[in-house]
Design a protein around this motif. Sequence first.
Motif, mmCIF file in Angstrom:
data_model
loop_
_atom_site.group_PDB
_atom_site.id
_atom_site.type_symbol
_atom_site.label_atom_id
_atom_site.label_comp_id
_atom_site.label_asym_id
_atom_site.label_seq_id
_atom_site.Cartn_x
_atom_site.Cartn_y
_atom_site.Cartn_z
ATOM 1 N N VAL A 1 -35.708 -4.652 34.150
ATOM 2 C CA VAL A 1 -35.048 -5.957 34.095
ATOM 3 C C VAL A 1 -35.949 -6.966 34.786
ATOM 4 O O VAL A 1 -36.339 -6.782 35.948
ATOM 5 C CB VAL A 1 -33.675 -5.916 34.796
ATOM 6 N N SER B 1 -34.461 -16.350 28.941
ATOM 7 C CA SER B 1 -34.028 -14.960 29.063
ATOM 8 C C SER B 1 -34.677 -14.091 27.984
ATOM 9 O O SER B 1 -35.155 -12.983 28.270
ATOM 10 C CB SER B 1 -32.504 -14.900 28.958
ATOM 11 N N ALA B 2 -34.713 -14.586 26.762
ATOM 12 C CA ALA B 2 -35.335 -13.839 25.666
ATOM 13 C C ALA B 2 -36.835 -13.678 25.894
ATOM 14 O O ALA B 2 -37.401 -12.605 25.624
ATOM 15 C CB ALA B 2 -35.074 -14.553 24.343
ATOM 16 N N MET C 1 -37.333 -11.015 28.531
ATOM 17 C CA MET C 1 -37.096 -9.698 27.941
ATOM 18 C C MET C 1 -38.340 -9.232 27.176
ATOM 19 O O MET C 1 -38.743 -8.072 27.273
ATOM 20 C CB MET C 1 -35.903 -9.739 26.994
ATOM 21 N N THR D 1 -41.258 -8.040 29.696
ATOM 22 C CA THR D 1 -41.092 -6.952 30.658
ATOM 23 C C THR D 1 -41.417 -5.595 30.054
ATOM 24 O O THR D 1 -41.531 -5.445 28.840
ATOM 25 C CB THR D 1 -39.677 -6.958 31.272
ATOM 26 N N ALA E 1 -27.466 -5.780 33.020
ATOM 27 C CA ALA E 1 -28.731 -5.564 32.312
ATOM 28 C C ALA E 1 -29.353 -4.233 32.719
ATOM 29 O O ALA E 1 -29.874 -3.493 31.867
ATOM 30 C CB ALA E 1 -29.693 -6.714 32.602
ATOM 31 N N GLN F 1 -35.217 -3.164 27.224
ATOM 32 C CA GLN F 1 -35.650 -4.008 28.325
ATOM 33 C C GLN F 1 -34.758 -5.239 28.344
ATOM 34 O O GLN F 1 -34.190 -5.601 27.315
ATOM 35 C CB GLN F 1 -37.119 -4.397 28.196
ATOM 36 N N SER F 2 -34.631 -5.843 29.533
ATOM 37 C CA SER F 2 -33.731 -6.985 29.666
ATOM 38 C C SER F 2 -34.404 -8.114 30.422
ATOM 39 O O SER F 2 -35.191 -7.880 31.336
ATOM 40 C CB SER F 2 -32.460 -6.580 30.427
ATOM 41 N N GLY F 3 -34.028 -9.324 30.057
ATOM 42 C CA GLY F 3 -34.443 -10.518 30.775
ATOM 43 C C GLY F 3 -33.199 -11.289 31.169
ATOM 44 O O GLY F 3 -32.280 -11.438 30.362
ATOM 45 N N CYS G 1 -30.092 -0.883 30.307
ATOM 46 C CA CYS G 1 -31.355 -0.141 30.220
ATOM 47 C C CYS G 1 -31.145 1.332 30.569
ATOM 48 O O CYS G 1 -31.695 2.219 29.904
ATOM 49 C CB CYS G 1 -32.401 -0.765 31.140
#
Length: 165
Positions: A68, A56-57, A60, A63, A10, A25-27, A14
């Motif tokens: 992350v 997770s979504a 994301m 953030t 992740a 951005q990542s979750g 980014c």
Amino acid sequence: DDPLRAVLAAARFCDTLAEEGLEGQSGVATGTLWCGTVGSSIRREYTVLGDTVNLSARLMAKTERNTVLVDAETFRSCRSTLAFDPLGAISVKGKKDQVDVYRFTGQLIPRRDRERKGLQASLLSWEEWPAKEELLASLDLQLQNRGGLVLVHGGPGSGKTELAA
């Protein structure tokens, strides 16, 4: 080490977008999910379903750009290797209770610091470890000067390096 690999992937995602002048951005959330094909013989798709995917979504979406955000389970799995900033608990859609979240700093914790802080537990201290008795018996034979060989074999993330350290 799936959570560890997911956080690093992740972060790389980014970083790659940032190198191209884009933002992302990542979750990352850790848990049980279902993956497979859905549909009919005419049209099928591969998908991943479950509460972990949804969390997770949501992470994301919460953030900042080029960062992350991870859940508590992912943090617990990675905290001995990766550095995180605790952000506290946040509310996310679909969850009754607030969720503890952590931002990956992009930094690895050096191995010497992990060992010094006592964050690295030995596999020999795990009572339920299936290979413990066999390994200890093999080492006892070595100590009795009978000679021999102890082979440690396992896939990625199975603890070979930790055992040998």
